[in-house]
Design an enzyme around this catalytic site. Structure first.
Site, PDB file in Angstrom:
ATOM      1  N   CYS A  97    -159.207 -11.399  20.404  1.00 23.47           N
ATOM      2  CA  CYS A  97    -159.921 -10.183  20.773  1.00 23.47           C
ATOM      3  C   CYS A  97    -159.822  -9.175  19.631  1.00 23.47           C
ATOM      4  O   CYS A  97    -158.822  -9.137  18.921  1.00 23.47           O
ATOM      5  CB  CYS A  97    -159.390  -9.527  22.042  1.00 23.47           C
ATOM      6  SG  CYS A  97    -159.408 -10.586  23.483  1.00 23.47           S
ATOM      7  N   ARG A 136    -162.820 -12.551  15.853  1.00 28.99           N
ATOM      8  CA  ARG A 136    -161.619 -12.651  16.692  1.00 28.99           C
ATOM      9  C   ARG A 136    -161.939 -13.118  18.117  1.00 28.99           C
ATOM     10  O   ARG A 136    -161.033 -13.349  18.915  1.00 28.99           O
ATOM     11  CB  ARG A 136    -160.916 -11.290  16.761  1.00 28.99           C
ATOM     12  CG  ARG A 136    -160.498 -10.764  15.408  1.00 28.99           C
ATOM     13  CD  ARG A 136    -159.856  -9.406  15.539  1.00 28.99           C
ATOM     14  NE  ARG A 136    -158.586  -9.489  16.209  1.00 28.99           N
ATOM     15  CZ  ARG A 136    -157.428  -9.677  15.606  1.00 28.99           C
ATOM     16  NH1 ARG A 136    -157.387  -9.800  14.294  1.00 28.99           N
ATOM     17  NH2 ARG A 136    -156.313  -9.743  16.282  1.00 28.99           N
ATOM     18  N   TRP A 147    -162.039 -12.699  23.436  1.00 29.12           N
ATOM     19  CA  TRP A 147    -161.820 -14.142  23.524  1.00 29.12           C
ATOM     20  C   TRP A 147    -161.062 -14.324  24.832  1.00 29.12           C
ATOM     21  O   TRP A 147    -159.921 -13.882  24.970  1.00 29.12           O
ATOM     22  CB  TRP A 147    -161.002 -14.636  22.337  1.00 29.12           C
ATOM     23  CG  TRP A 147    -160.885 -16.124  22.300  1.00 29.12           C
ATOM     24  CD1 TRP A 147    -161.789 -16.992  21.773  1.00 29.12           C
ATOM     25  CD2 TRP A 147    -159.821 -16.921  22.807  1.00 29.12           C
ATOM     26  NE1 TRP A 147    -161.346 -18.289  21.925  1.00 29.12           N
ATOM     27  CE2 TRP A 147    -160.140 -18.279  22.560  1.00 29.12           C
ATOM     28  CE3 TRP A 147    -158.616 -16.628  23.463  1.00 29.12           C
ATOM     29  CZ2 TRP A 147    -159.312 -19.325  22.937  1.00 29.12           C
ATOM     30  CZ3 TRP A 147    -157.791 -17.681  23.839  1.00 29.12           C
ATOM     31  CH2 TRP A 147    -158.139 -19.014  23.576  1.00 29.12           C
ATOM     32  N   ASN A 201    -155.845  -6.335  23.443  1.00 26.07           N
ATOM     33  CA  ASN A 201    -155.767  -7.635  22.763  1.00 26.07           C
ATOM     34  C   ASN A 201    -154.360  -8.173  23.009  1.00 26.07           C
ATOM     35  O   ASN A 201    -153.387  -7.528  22.645  1.00 26.07           O
ATOM     36  CB  ASN A 201    -156.005  -7.427  21.258  1.00 26.07           C
ATOM     37  CG  ASN A 201    -155.698  -8.659  20.426  1.00 26.07           C
ATOM     38  OD1 ASN A 201    -155.821  -9.783  20.914  1.00 26.07           O
ATOM     39  ND2 ASN A 201    -155.311  -8.455  19.182  1.00 26.07           N
ATOM     40  N   GLU A 212    -157.869 -32.678   7.628  1.00 21.63           N
ATOM     41  CA  GLU A 212    -158.605 -31.432   7.476  1.00 21.63           C
ATOM     42  C   GLU A 212    -160.119 -31.674   7.558  1.00 21.63           C
ATOM     43  O   GLU A 212    -160.851 -30.917   8.193  1.00 21.63           O
ATOM     44  CB  GLU A 212    -158.206 -30.764   6.144  1.00 21.63           C
ATOM     45  CG  GLU A 212    -158.939 -29.490   5.786  1.00 21.63           C
ATOM     46  CD  GLU A 212    -158.768 -28.344   6.780  1.00 21.63           C
ATOM     47  OE1 GLU A 212    -157.962 -28.455   7.727  1.00 21.63           O
ATOM     48  OE2 GLU A 212    -159.482 -27.339   6.632  1.00 21.63           O
ATOM     49  N   LYS A 247    -162.583 -30.040  10.344  1.00 25.24           N
ATOM     50  CA  LYS A 247    -163.783 -29.264  10.015  1.00 25.24           C
ATOM     51  C   LYS A 247    -164.969 -29.783  10.805  1.00 25.24           C
ATOM     52  O   LYS A 247    -165.730 -29.018  11.382  1.00 25.24           O
ATOM     53  CB  LYS A 247    -164.114 -29.335   8.519  1.00 25.24           C
ATOM     54  CG  LYS A 247    -163.205 -28.576   7.568  1.00 25.24           C
ATOM     55  CD  LYS A 247    -163.213 -27.083   7.715  1.00 25.24           C
ATOM     56  CE  LYS A 247    -162.232 -26.622   8.751  1.00 25.24           C
ATOM     57  NZ  LYS A 247    -160.933 -26.191   8.401  1.00 25.24           N
ATOM     58  N   GLU A 267    -164.625 -29.059  14.706  1.00 21.40           N
ATOM     59  CA  GLU A 267    -164.654 -27.674  15.195  1.00 21.40           C
ATOM     60  C   GLU A 267    -166.011 -27.011  15.037  1.00 21.40           C
ATOM     61  O   GLU A 267    -166.347 -26.118  15.805  1.00 21.40           O
ATOM     62  CB  GLU A 267    -163.530 -26.816  14.596  1.00 21.40           C
ATOM     63  CG  GLU A 267    -163.667 -26.425  13.163  1.00 21.40           C
ATOM     64  CD  GLU A 267    -162.502 -25.555  12.690  1.00 21.40           C
ATOM     65  OE1 GLU A 267    -162.017 -24.712  13.445  1.00 21.40           O
ATOM     66  OE2 GLU A 267    -162.082 -25.741  11.538  1.00 21.40           O
ATOM     67  N   HIS A 319    -153.351 -50.077  13.530  1.00 24.96           N
ATOM     68  CA  HIS A 319    -152.487 -49.958  14.717  1.00 24.96           C
ATOM     69  C   HIS A 319    -153.220 -49.315  15.892  1.00 24.96           C
ATOM     70  O   HIS A 319    -152.585 -48.787  16.805  1.00 24.96           O
ATOM     71  CB  HIS A 319    -151.236 -49.156  14.362  1.00 24.96           C
ATOM     72  CG  HIS A 319    -150.437 -49.803  13.273  1.00 24.96           C
ATOM     73  ND1 HIS A 319    -149.739 -50.966  13.466  1.00 24.96           N
ATOM     74  CD2 HIS A 319    -150.284 -49.472  11.973  1.00 24.96           C
ATOM     75  CE1 HIS A 319    -149.153 -51.327  12.331  1.00 24.96           C
ATOM     76  NE2 HIS A 319    -149.483 -50.435  11.408  1.00 24.96           N
TER      77      HIS A 319
HETATM   78  O1  M6R Z   1    -154.506 -17.756  10.553  1.00 24.68           O
HETATM   79  P1  M6R Z   1    -153.800 -19.087  10.605  1.00 24.68           P
HETATM   80  O2  M6R Z   1    -153.864 -19.791   9.300  1.00 24.68           O
HETATM   81  O3  M6R Z   1    -152.412 -18.991  11.120  1.00 24.68           O
HETATM   82  O4  M6R Z   1    -154.640 -19.926  11.638  1.00 24.68           O
HETATM   83  C1  M6R Z   1    -154.240 -21.208  12.005  1.00 24.68           C
HETATM   84  C2  M6R Z   1    -155.331 -21.936  12.741  1.00 24.68           C
HETATM   85  O5  M6R Z   1    -155.691 -21.244  13.900  1.00 24.68           O
HETATM   86  C3  M6R Z   1    -156.573 -22.151  11.883  1.00 24.68           C
HETATM   87  O6  M6R Z   1    -156.282 -22.805  10.686  1.00 24.68           O
HETATM   88  C4  M6R Z   1    -157.634 -22.957  12.649  1.00 24.68           C
HETATM   89  O7  M6R Z   1    -157.186 -24.254  12.863  1.00 24.68           O
HETATM   90  C5  M6R Z   1    -158.971 -22.964  11.912  1.00 24.68           C
HETATM   91  N1  M6R Z   1    -160.045 -22.743  12.843  1.00 24.68           N
HETATM   92  C6  M6R Z   1    -159.248 -24.221  11.207  1.00 24.68           C
HETATM   93  O8  M6R Z   1    -160.483 -24.215  10.570  1.00 24.68           O
END
Ligand code: M6R
Length: 612
Positions: free
Chosen positions: A2, A27, A73, A99, A485, A489, A492, A508
């Protein structure tokens, strides 16, 4: 999560609130709302993004010079108009934006219901605003501020709040515990926000509020005290952020802009940290603690999401070159599983935002157990950065796309410098190797530039795979975290189910997924694992999987085996993660774009995860 914003002064408040909410929309974007104080507290709120609030408010009276706003959020209660903030107390005396999470809201709500208070929403926030009103109406409570402080003393949980009171309309009251709040100081005006981005075009003088503090803001006065009513310590600082950082420029999305910024953000991150002779790495924020790091029994690195992936790259680097045992943990697990930590341990928290609730809590726990705690954060002045004994900022600039890209490569840059420096201090590598590593690092920005030039080809390849239902990402060694990673990407932002695996693990279990519909992204480099990766590719090919390989330029062996190729310039394996991740970021971006997804604000997510 938020985002909250507030203003008190002589300016027309509504445009300030709306622009501020747009900047904070990363946020959370489930709903948005504002309250404007102008002979009464007028509240307008709407499900959806800030643009939907704007359309809703178009014909309403928004005159006034004092107001608060919120972009949500959802945690407690579904995202709808009723649960949207701001929330109003039963008798209308208070309006509040919040928040965080009030953990004991159920008990507090029960007590208030017994006292005849009627609730309209499913939120924890409505409990707090009613609690404040309840105390305000008791004998002996002589101000809104006092009622806020007493109510907060009953609350367990995290909050950043801003409160308006109908009978004290020329005042804003803010408080912080666990969720960030920044006060901007103007001439006869004050600003409040979850981060400095809504404030910077008006003033660069800010105060980062501390946990447990309450701020009482009027046009010409600011008082900071603790919830217990003692004077609070605070520091006025200058924020180092420009409005240009917050623009998309010529790019269609923030994510694309941030991917393309990487040659610069990587060099900004190492600039000033490699000496002019290019024979040493100087990390200013660690100067006082290197002795302890060199003596460390073990290093524990904590983070979440992409930051956790950066930590995994560091584990491989530090163990291989500095020969110090490293453990990498999800902060959310570490904080609750009673880990063994003691004085000989170094705990490093990695966080772009510096506000991730789990990482912050895990770090505090490690501190209590006597570990030296360090931070690698992007946001200057963030809660994690302020909690640590030392650390290094990544200089990636503001990252707005919810999918982290340039923050990842900046984190890996810092961690790579850290690993090389530690390896040299411990004399596990000689000066010649150290200088070779430095040279490899200095060459990375130009190499990333050349990977970016291939974006039309990556877009073409993305077109072929955009309708996939699943995807598998495989890598070994330093490139295993890159596979994780890449998969994160894709899932998400495109909502394609993607799994990252250590390539050796494929047989496995995950190999059962392989058929002629499955894209398998294999991340490779000319490293010790190369032959093993070739075997893994053969195993996938034998089962008719489609191979998309990230390969070193000129790697004709894999060229003949893969269906599609992303080529990267040759580099030392220790820095290959910084190159191989870039085509995967672009691949995910183009697929999401072609699927019509909201790339910068994917569903259900928020950039800064300040709740558990
Ligand atoms: O601000 P932070 O690096 O602590 O955030 C961690 C995760 O929330 C953040 O990396 C999240 O996984 C991203 N959406 C990935 O792209």
């Amino acid at each position: 999560m938020c985002g909250i914003v507030g203003y008190i002064g002589d300016k027309n408040v509504y445009p300030i609130l709306i622009k501020g909410l747009q900047r904070l929309e990363y946020r959370g974007y489930d709903s948005a709302g504002v309250c404007i104080a102008n002979t009464g507290l007028k509240v307008y709120k709407q499900k959806g993004k800030v643009s939907e609030l704007e359309s809703f408010v178009a014909s309403k009276d928004v005159h006034g010079t004092i107001g608060i706003g919120h972009t949500r959020w959802a945690t407690h209660g579904e995202p709808n108009n009723t649960n949207a903030h701001p929330h109003t107390s039963m008798n209308g005396s208070f309006v509040l934006v919040h928040n965080g999470i009030i953990e004991n809201y159920a008990k507090l709500k029960n007590d208030l219901v017994q006292k005849g208070i009627v609730f309209q929403t499913d939120t924890d926030t409505e409990v707090l605003v009613n609690l404040i009103e309840y105390y305000y109406e008791q004998d002996g409570i002589d101000s809104a501020e006092m009622a806020v402080r007493i109510a907060l003393s009953k609350v367990v949980g995290a909050y950043g709040i801003v409160v308006l009171c109908r009978k004290e309309e020329n005042k804003m009251i803010a408080a912080r515990m666990g969720s960030p709040l920044v006060i901007g100081i103007g001439q006869g005006e004050y600003f409040l926000a979850s981060d400095a981005s809504p404030i910077i075009e008006y003033t660069d003088s800010v105060i980062y509020m501390n946990d447990g503090d309450v701020a009482i803001l009027e046009k010409h006065s600011l008082t900071l005290k603790t919830v217990e009513n003692s004077p609070a310590n605070f520091e006025v600082t200058k924020v180092d952020l420009s409005i240009g950082d917050l623009d998309k420029g010529d790019f269609e999305h923030y994510m694309l802009k941030e991917i393309f910024e990487q040659p610069k953000t990587i060099s900004d991150t190492y600039r000033g940290r490699i000496n002019p002779q290019k024979d040493d790495i100087v990390l200013g924020g660690l100067i006082d603690v290197w002795d302890k790091i060199v003596e460390a029994r073990r290093i524990i690195i904590i983070g979440c999401g992409t930051s956790w992936h950066a930590a995994l790259v560091a584990e491989y680097l530090i163990e291989e070159y500095a020969r110090v045992p490293v453990e990498v943990e999800y902060a959310s697990e570490f904080r609750y599983r009673k880990p063994i930590i003691d004085k000989g341990d170094i705990v490093i928290a990695i966080s772009q935002s510096g506000e991730t609730a789990d990482t912050l809590a895990a770090l505090k726990m490690a501190k209590q157990n006597g570990a030296l705690i360090l931070g690698i954060c992007n946001v200057v002045g963030s809660s994690i950065a302020r909690e640590t004994d030392g650390g290094v900022y990544t200089h990636a600039g503001t990252e707005i796309g919810v999918a982290s890209t340039k923050a990842f490569t900046a984190q890996v840059t810092v961690l790579t410098l850290f690993a090389f420096k530690l390896a040299r201090l411990k004399e596990n590598i000689d000066q010649e190797t150290y200088q070779l590593f430095i040279k490899e690092m200095l060459a990375i920005p130009d190499k990333v530039e050349s990977v970016l030039l291939a974006h039309p080809k990556i877009k073409e390849i993305a077109k072929k795979y955009k309708d996939s239902v699943n995807a598998l990402y495989l890598g070994r060694g330093y490139l295993f975290p890159v596979a994780l990673e890449g998969a994160l990407k894709l899932k998400e932002i495109s909502y394609i189910h993607a799994e990252g695996y250590a390539a050796g693990e494929m047989k496995h279990g995950p190999i059962a997924l392989v058929d002629d519909n499955l894209p398998v992204v294999v991340v490779s480099a000319k490293d010790n694992y190369y032959e093993k990766v070739v075997s893994n590719i053969q195993e996938v090919k034998a089962r008719k999987g489609n191979i998309i390989a990230v390969v070193t330029e000129g790697d004709n062996g894999l060229r003949n085996m893969a269906d599609d190729l992303f080529e990267i310039p040759e580099s030392h394996p220790a820095v290959a993660a910084l190159l191989t991740v870039v085509p995967l970021q672009l691949f995910a971006y183009y697929i999401a774009l072609m699927r019509g997804c909201d790339v910068d604000q994917p569903r259900n997510l928020a950039k800064s995860v300040t709740v558990e």
